[in-house]
Design an enzyme around this catalytic site. Sequence first.
Site, PDB file in Angstrom:
ATOM      1  CG  MET A  39      -8.740   6.977   1.387  1.00 27.25           C
ATOM      2  SD  MET A  39      -8.293   7.025   2.844  1.00 27.25           S
ATOM      3  CE  MET A  39      -7.299   5.648   3.309  1.00 27.25           C
ATOM      4  N   GLY A  60      -4.907  -4.026   6.480  1.00 27.77           N
ATOM      5  CA  GLY A  60      -5.059  -3.065   7.727  1.00 27.77           C
ATOM      6  C   GLY A  60      -4.463  -3.924   9.000  1.00 27.77           C
ATOM      7  CB  SER A  63      -1.008   0.142   1.382  1.00 30.32           C
ATOM      8  OG  SER A  63      -1.535   1.314   1.544  1.00 30.32           O
ATOM      9  CG  PHE A  95      -6.348   7.621   8.927  1.00 27.87           C
ATOM     10  CD1 PHE A  95      -5.805   8.834   8.608  1.00 27.87           C
ATOM     11  CD2 PHE A  95      -7.915   7.602   9.257  1.00 27.87           C
ATOM     12  CE1 PHE A  95      -6.639   9.844   8.424  1.00 27.87           C
ATOM     13  CE2 PHE A  95      -8.813   8.686   9.169  1.00 27.87           C
ATOM     14  CZ  PHE A  95      -7.953   9.997   8.939  1.00 27.87           C
ATOM     15  CG  MET A 142     -11.720  -3.014   4.896  1.00 31.38           C
ATOM     16  SD  MET A 142     -10.370  -1.513   4.410  1.00 31.38           S
ATOM     17  CE  MET A 142      -9.377  -1.350   5.587  1.00 31.38           C
TER      18      MET A 142
HETATM   19  C1  DX5 Z   1      -6.539   1.635   5.185  1.00 33.63           C
HETATM   20  C2  DX5 Z   1      -6.321   1.161   3.843  1.00 33.63           C
HETATM   21  C3  DX5 Z   1      -5.073   0.443   4.073  1.00 33.63           C
HETATM   22  C4  DX5 Z   1      -3.781   0.702   4.480  1.00 33.63           C
HETATM   23  C5  DX5 Z   1      -3.057  -0.047   5.177  1.00 33.63           C
HETATM   24  O1  DX5 Z   1      -7.693   2.498   4.915  1.00 33.63           O
HETATM   25  O2  DX5 Z   1      -7.062   0.623   3.210  1.00 33.63           O
HETATM   26  O3  DX5 Z   1      -4.657  -0.154   2.875  1.00 33.63           O
HETATM   27  O4  DX5 Z   1      -2.767   1.192   3.737  1.00 33.63           O
HETATM   28  O5  DX5 Z   1      -2.459   0.263   6.196  1.00 33.63           O
HETATM   29  P1  DX5 Z   1      -1.487  -0.602   7.424  1.00 33.63           P
HETATM   30  O6  DX5 Z   1      -0.893  -1.550   6.764  1.00 33.63           O
HETATM   31  O7  DX5 Z   1      -0.458   0.511   7.976  1.00 33.63           O
HETATM   32  O8  DX5 Z   1      -2.526  -1.109   8.207  1.00 33.63           O
END
Ligand code: DX5
Length: 366
Positions: free
Chosen positions: A40, A181, A11, A147, A141
């Site tokens: 987003m 996540g 990501s 975030f 998720m």
């Molecule tokens: C959060 C995102 C994730 C995020 C994951 O809304 O969908 O893709 O980048 O980040 P980490 O690995 O830090 O949880």
Amino acid sequence: MAGGRARVAVSILDADLSNMAYAVRRAEREGADRLHIDVMDGHFVPNLTFGPRMIKGIRPRTELPLDAHLMITDPLKYIEEYIDAGCDSITFHVEVEAKQIEPALRAIRKAGLAAGLAVKPKTPLSALQPYRKLLDIVLVMTVEPGFGGQEFMRDVAAEKLLAAREYLSHKPVGAEVHVDGGINRETAEFVGGLGVDILVVGSVLWIPGRNMGREIRLVRALADEGYQYRLNHGTPPIPRDKMVTFTQLPKDLAWKFMREIEAGGIPVLPLRGSGRFNPDGIRDYDLLVPASAEELTVERHAADRQRYLEEAERWREAYAAEHGWAEPNGLQPLADRASAADGCGSGGVGEGGSTPEPPALPPGRE
Ligand code: DX5
Ligand code: ZN
């Protein structure tokens, strides 16, 4: 392409956004399997990130597949823009307005991309039920979307990851469960043990001074270890891209059989390899299937394979009788291997004549 089964989608949410080209190059160089792009809109989630133009800009900078994760209120309105941007898969949220979901999934699939639905931690998986036949991806998720850097929700993973596979049962090959996540070296083994295919890893990779490549390799290896010891009875997982020979047939029959197998959702790769020479001077074609679908292919098509091999034999005899033919000199292998089993059990290449090297047996199948 990495060995093993698990794949890491990096990501870019927490990369240095002022230098995206560098971030993308770095992720590729450090061994990412994919890029995961978190879109987003400041409405569906309380954060604002990239749009289709950013994805379009990234596209020529890397050969990695691009997975778009749309955390936006109106996916249908913008879907064509994301398709045009050059994504390889597009996943949006099942919590959006219901009437947008089916048309958006259909648009993605029509464009030849993989289509996915994501579920927030509090949304039950059963929300996917009406759309299951349209899904290539289920993204679970394990943090509230919005975030990076949040804490992994273990109970959500435990409840949903294995169960998510059920919603992809219509697609025997190529369907993917993603987890997104809080994935890192502490949580990778746990989610691997729940059969997840794609681990989205974000913030931990972009910590200054962190060895990104090592982190990616660790996460993959730990996920595979979880899979091996919790789900696969101690047997190492089959690499995602490994293919095995299902049978060998003269071209016309090979093509016909290939279409029949593919109609059931199993991809087939036809290769002109070391197969025997036929009386028309053309070698048999190998039909390869993904090793992960080998059992299913045998279950469905072992009887057809026998039928095709017999038909091939009749065709060879008839052709030779009509045109006259002898095995070409110097093309025969030294030993007659007609009795050797091929990579999928019985159904090798028939009696006598020039027979090819039997394909390598996958572990544990001798
Ligand atoms: C959060 C995102 C994730 C995020 C994951 O809304 O969908 O893709 O980048 O980040 P980490 O690995 O830090 O949880
Ligand atoms: Zn994401």
